[in-house]
Design a protein around this motif. Structure first.
Motif, PDB file in Angstrom:
ATOM      1  N   PHE A   1       0.841  -1.198   0.000  1.00  0.00           N
ATOM      2  CA  PHE A   1       0.000   0.000   0.000  1.00  0.00           C
ATOM      3  C   PHE A   1       0.874   1.246   0.000  1.00  0.00           C
ATOM      4  CE2 PHE A   1       0.925  -0.828   4.395  1.00  0.00           C
ATOM      5  CZ  PHE A   1       1.027   0.421   5.003  1.00  0.00           C
ATOM      6  N   GLU A   2       0.288   2.331  -0.465  1.00  0.00           N
ATOM      7  CA  GLU A   2       1.011   3.607  -0.566  1.00  0.00           C
ATOM      8  C   GLU A   2       0.578   4.530   0.568  1.00  0.00           C
ATOM      9  OE1 GLU A   2       1.277   7.818  -1.475  1.00  0.00           O
ATOM     10  OE2 GLU A   2      -0.575   6.663  -1.746  1.00  0.00           O
ATOM     11  N   GLN A   3       1.558   5.170   1.182  1.00  0.00           N
ATOM     12  CA  GLN A   3       1.300   6.104   2.278  1.00  0.00           C
ATOM     13  C   GLN A   3       2.274   7.268   2.157  1.00  0.00           C
ATOM     14  OE1 GLN A   3       2.609   4.832   6.173  1.00  0.00           O
ATOM     15  NE2 GLN A   3       0.811   5.716   7.166  1.00  0.00           N
ATOM     16  N   ASP A   4       1.759   8.448   1.911  1.00  0.00           N
ATOM     17  CA  ASP A   4       2.576   9.649   1.759  1.00  0.00           C
ATOM     18  C   ASP A   4       3.673   9.471   0.704  1.00  0.00           C
ATOM     19  OD1 ASP A   4       1.115  10.891   3.798  1.00  0.00           O
ATOM     20  OD2 ASP A   4       2.419  10.041   5.342  1.00  0.00           O
ATOM     21  N   GLY A   5       3.306   8.827  -0.396  1.00  0.00           N
ATOM     22  CA  GLY A   5       4.241   8.656  -1.495  1.00  0.00           C
ATOM     23  C   GLY A   5       5.209   7.500  -1.342  1.00  0.00           C
ATOM     24  N   ILE A   6       5.098   6.731  -0.244  1.00  0.00           N
ATOM     25  CA  ILE A   6       5.994   5.600   0.014  1.00  0.00           C
ATOM     26  C   ILE A   6       5.180   4.318   0.046  1.00  0.00           C
ATOM     27  CG2 ILE A   6       7.625   4.563   1.643  1.00  0.00           C
ATOM     28  CD1 ILE A   6       8.688   7.077   0.308  1.00  0.00           C
ATOM     29  N   TRP A   7       5.703   3.280  -0.621  1.00  0.00           N
ATOM     30  CA  TRP A   7       5.030   1.979  -0.646  1.00  0.00           C
ATOM     31  C   TRP A   7       5.570   1.089   0.475  1.00  0.00           C
ATOM     32  CZ3 TRP A   7       0.956   0.618  -3.751  1.00  0.00           C
ATOM     33  CH2 TRP A   7       0.602   1.562  -4.727  1.00  0.00           C
ATOM     34  N   ARG A   8       4.653   0.428   1.169  1.00  0.00           N
ATOM     35  CA  ARG A   8       5.007  -0.409   2.319  1.00  0.00           C
ATOM     36  C   ARG A   8       4.212  -1.704   2.277  1.00  0.00           C
ATOM     37  NH1 ARG A   8       7.538   3.217   5.870  1.00  0.00           N
ATOM     38  NH2 ARG A   8       7.020   5.410   5.555  1.00  0.00           N
ATOM     39  N   CYS A   9       4.557  -2.601   3.206  1.00  0.00           N
ATOM     40  CA  CYS A   9       3.840  -3.876   3.341  1.00  0.00           C
ATOM     41  C   CYS A   9       3.628  -4.153   4.824  1.00  0.00           C
ATOM     42  CB  CYS A   9       4.644  -5.002   2.693  1.00  0.00           C
ATOM     43  SG  CYS A   9       3.884  -6.635   2.883  1.00  0.00           S
ATOM     44  N   PHE A  10       2.424  -4.562   5.183  1.00  0.00           N
ATOM     45  CA  PHE A  10       2.108  -4.826   6.584  1.00  0.00           C
ATOM     46  C   PHE A  10       2.858  -6.039   7.140  1.00  0.00           C
ATOM     47  CE2 PHE A  10      -2.057  -2.469   5.932  1.00  0.00           C
ATOM     48  CZ  PHE A  10      -1.726  -1.430   6.796  1.00  0.00           C
ATOM     49  N   ASP A  11       3.448  -6.863   6.264  1.00  0.00           N
ATOM     50  CA  ASP A  11       4.183  -8.047   6.712  1.00  0.00           C
ATOM     51  C   ASP A  11       5.639  -7.747   7.047  1.00  0.00           C
ATOM     52  OD1 ASP A  11       1.937  -9.587   6.416  1.00  0.00           O
ATOM     53  OD2 ASP A  11       2.578 -10.562   4.556  1.00  0.00           O
ATOM     54  N   ALA A  12       6.094  -6.538   6.731  1.00  0.00           N
ATOM     55  CA  ALA A  12       7.512  -6.207   6.882  1.00  0.00           C
ATOM     56  C   ALA A  12       7.698  -4.951   7.715  1.00  0.00           C
ATOM     57  CB  ALA A  12       8.152  -6.013   5.501  1.00  0.00           C
ATOM     58  N   HIS A  13       8.906  -4.789   8.226  1.00  0.00           N
ATOM     59  CA  HIS A  13       9.258  -3.605   8.997  1.00  0.00           C
ATOM     60  C   HIS A  13       9.308  -2.378   8.087  1.00  0.00           C
ATOM     61  CE1 HIS A  13      11.893  -0.978  11.493  1.00  0.00           C
ATOM     62  NE2 HIS A  13      11.290  -1.604  12.495  1.00  0.00           N
ATOM     63  N   SER A  14       9.219  -1.199   8.681  1.00  0.00           N
ATOM     64  CA  SER A  14       9.221   0.042   7.903  1.00  0.00           C
ATOM     65  C   SER A  14      10.551   0.299   7.196  1.00  0.00           C
ATOM     66  CB  SER A  14       8.878   1.237   8.808  1.00  0.00           C
ATOM     67  OG  SER A  14       9.745   1.294   9.920  1.00  0.00           O
ATOM     68  N   ASP A  15      11.611  -0.437   7.572  1.00  0.00           N
ATOM     69  CA  ASP A  15      12.886  -0.317   6.855  1.00  0.00           C
ATOM     70  C   ASP A  15      12.753  -0.782   5.407  1.00  0.00           C
ATOM     71  OD1 ASP A  15      14.113   0.662   9.090  1.00  0.00           O
ATOM     72  OD2 ASP A  15      15.076  -1.220   9.658  1.00  0.00           O
ATOM     73  N   LEU A  16      11.790  -1.679   5.151  1.00  0.00           N
ATOM     74  CA  LEU A  16      11.561  -2.155   3.785  1.00  0.00           C
ATOM     75  C   LEU A  16      10.478  -1.290   3.159  1.00  0.00           C
ATOM     76  CD1 LEU A  16      12.911  -4.745   5.129  1.00  0.00           C
ATOM     77  CD2 LEU A  16      11.706  -6.025   3.360  1.00  0.00           C
ATOM     78  N   ARG A  17      10.882  -0.373   2.300  1.00  0.00           N
ATOM     79  CA  ARG A  17       9.950   0.563   1.679  1.00  0.00           C
ATOM     80  C   ARG A  17      10.539   1.060   0.366  1.00  0.00           C
ATOM     81  NH1 ARG A  17      12.623   3.123   5.854  1.00  0.00           N
ATOM     82  NH2 ARG A  17      13.699   5.069   5.283  1.00  0.00           N
ATOM     83  N   SER A  18       9.688   1.650  -0.458  1.00  0.00           N
ATOM     84  CA  SER A  18      10.154   2.182  -1.729  1.00  0.00           C
ATOM     85  C   SER A  18       9.166   3.233  -2.223  1.00  0.00           C
ATOM     86  CB  SER A  18      10.284   1.063  -2.769  1.00  0.00           C
ATOM     87  OG  SER A  18      10.662   1.588  -4.028  1.00  0.00           O
ATOM     88  N   ASP A  19       9.651   4.137  -3.053  1.00  0.00           N
ATOM     89  CA  ASP A  19       8.746   5.124  -3.651  1.00  0.00           C
ATOM     90  C   ASP A  19       8.151   4.607  -4.961  1.00  0.00           C
ATOM     91  OD1 ASP A  19      10.951   5.212  -5.276  1.00  0.00           O
ATOM     92  OD2 ASP A  19      11.418   7.322  -4.934  1.00  0.00           O
ATOM     93  N   ASN A  20       8.420   3.331  -5.257  1.00  0.00           N
ATOM     94  CA  ASN A  20       7.935   2.723  -6.494  1.00  0.00           C
ATOM     95  C   ASN A  20       7.325   1.355  -6.177  1.00  0.00           C
ATOM     96  OD1 ASN A  20       8.560   0.692  -8.834  1.00  0.00           O
ATOM     97  ND2 ASN A  20       8.481   2.713  -9.813  1.00  0.00           N
ATOM     98  N   PRO A  21       6.083   1.087  -6.593  1.00  0.00           N
ATOM     99  CA  PRO A  21       5.439  -0.186  -6.222  1.00  0.00           C
ATOM    100  C   PRO A  21       6.141  -1.408  -6.793  1.00  0.00           C
ATOM    101  CG  PRO A  21       4.098   1.048  -7.803  1.00  0.00           C
ATOM    102  CD  PRO A  21       5.172   1.973  -7.349  1.00  0.00           C
ATOM    103  N   GLU A  22       6.616  -1.318  -8.049  1.00  0.00           N
ATOM    104  CA  GLU A  22       7.318  -2.467  -8.648  1.00  0.00           C
ATOM    105  C   GLU A  22       8.605  -2.762  -7.894  1.00  0.00           C
ATOM    106  OE1 GLU A  22       6.099   0.087 -10.517  1.00  0.00           O
ATOM    107  OE2 GLU A  22       4.368  -1.016 -11.300  1.00  0.00           O
TER     108      GLU A  22
END
Length: 315
Positions: A77-98
């Motif tokens: 999911f996207e939050q404030d321009g950053i893509w995240r996953c509820f299964d992972a820590h916030s250290d794993l993120r990207s500004d691109n979904p792919e």
């Protein structure tokens, strides 16, 4: 005069050496032990999905990795321009979904390889409090500061924890029956849940975990008990009065080493330690003959270690 009660520990008959390959999963205490293993250049993989606090989150990673269940677009999911996953820590993120999906699935592949090839797997449980996502109904590993109203907080029951750990052990043993699984409870207190709530959480984890230990005959390292019973003083805590400070981490590491690190590895650890301290050395006169000799000696020590242990990398 005895000024401290000490928990009796028995050295393992399957200790870690420089041929061992380790996987460490779980709470932030993994990073403390992992940092020591990194420093001494043991082969290890730490938390490919970042810190995971509760057993269901760890089980989810283990299961998805082993079953090669890759992540799909609808699971991020996207939050404030950053893509995240509820299964992972916030250290794993990207500004691109792919890129985010690629990162998650690459980490899954690495976790699968680690779980299948490791000699030792250390699993550290932090809390029994979980947050259920109201829309999906799934327990999340991290809320990523999404509004609280989207989650329901609850305490896992002993039965639920036991079932999760049982599934975790069975999955690992199916793909890697020779792996030595080591369980421990994190000494970090989750006081944001409340003092009483933290104790309830740890009690649930301990009760469930010891059912698993007895049922599967897997060992337990008493990190939590060492912190509570051997280091019963706030001088062993950081400024937040919650996390063990460096002195406490060093102490618990020494206790871990006495049980789980092979004596045959001690001399190599001393060599690595000498190199690490040498790399941190800052000379008064970098151009002096003495410093040039020091650099040559240090390079020779590194070469000697790498000839015997090619996996060792020094900065």
């Amino acid at each position: 005069m005895e000024l401290q009660t000490r928990i009796p520990l028995t050295p393992s008959d399957n200790p870690i050496d420089y041929q061992s390959k380790l996987v460490l999963l779980g709470s932030c205490f993994v990073e403390n032990i992992g940092a020591k293993l990194d420093y001494f250049k043991f082969q290890n993989l730490q938390n490919p999905f970042g810190i995971l606090f509760h057993p269901v989150a760890i089980e989810n990673l283990v299961q998805r990795a082993i079953e090669e269940k890759t992540y799909q677009q609808e699971e991020i999911f996207e939050q404030d321009g950053i893509w995240r996953c509820f299964d992972a820590h916030s250290d794993l993120r990207s500004d691109n979904p792919e890129a985010m999906l690629h990162l998650l699935n690459q980490r899954l592949k690495g976790a699968k390889v680690g779980l299948e090839t490791s000699s030792h797997i250390v699993i550290t449980l932090g809390t029994a409090w979980v947050y259920g996502h109201n829309t999906s109904g799934r327990m999340v590993a991290n809320c990523h500061k999404v509004p609280q109203k989207q989650f329901t907080k609850r305490l896992l029951s002993v039965t639920e924890i036991e079932a999760s750990l049982d599934q975790m052990v069975k999955l690992i043993q199916k793909v890697n029956p020779k792996a030595q699984i080591i369980f421990t409870i994190s000494p970090v207190r989750h006081l944001k849940d409340g003092f009483i709530e933290n104790q309830r959480s740890k009690a649930q984890l301990i009760t469930a975990l010891h059912q698993i230990i007895n049922g599967h005959n897997v060992p337990y390292f008493p990190s939590y008990e060492i912190m509570m019973d051997e280091l019963r003083d706030y001088r062993f805590y950081g400024k937040d009065m919650v996390h063990p400070n460096q002195l406490a981490v060093d102490y618990i590491w020494e206790r871990f080493r006495s049980v789980w690190i092979s004596e045959n590895a001690f001399s190599v650890m001393e060599e690595v330690d000498a190199v690490q301290k040498g790399l941190l050395h800052r000379p008064f006169n970098p151009d002096s003959e003495a410093h040039q000799k020091f650099k040559t000696s240090l390079r020779n020590k590194i070469t000697y270690l790498q000839e015997r242990y090619p996996f060792m990398k020094f900065g």
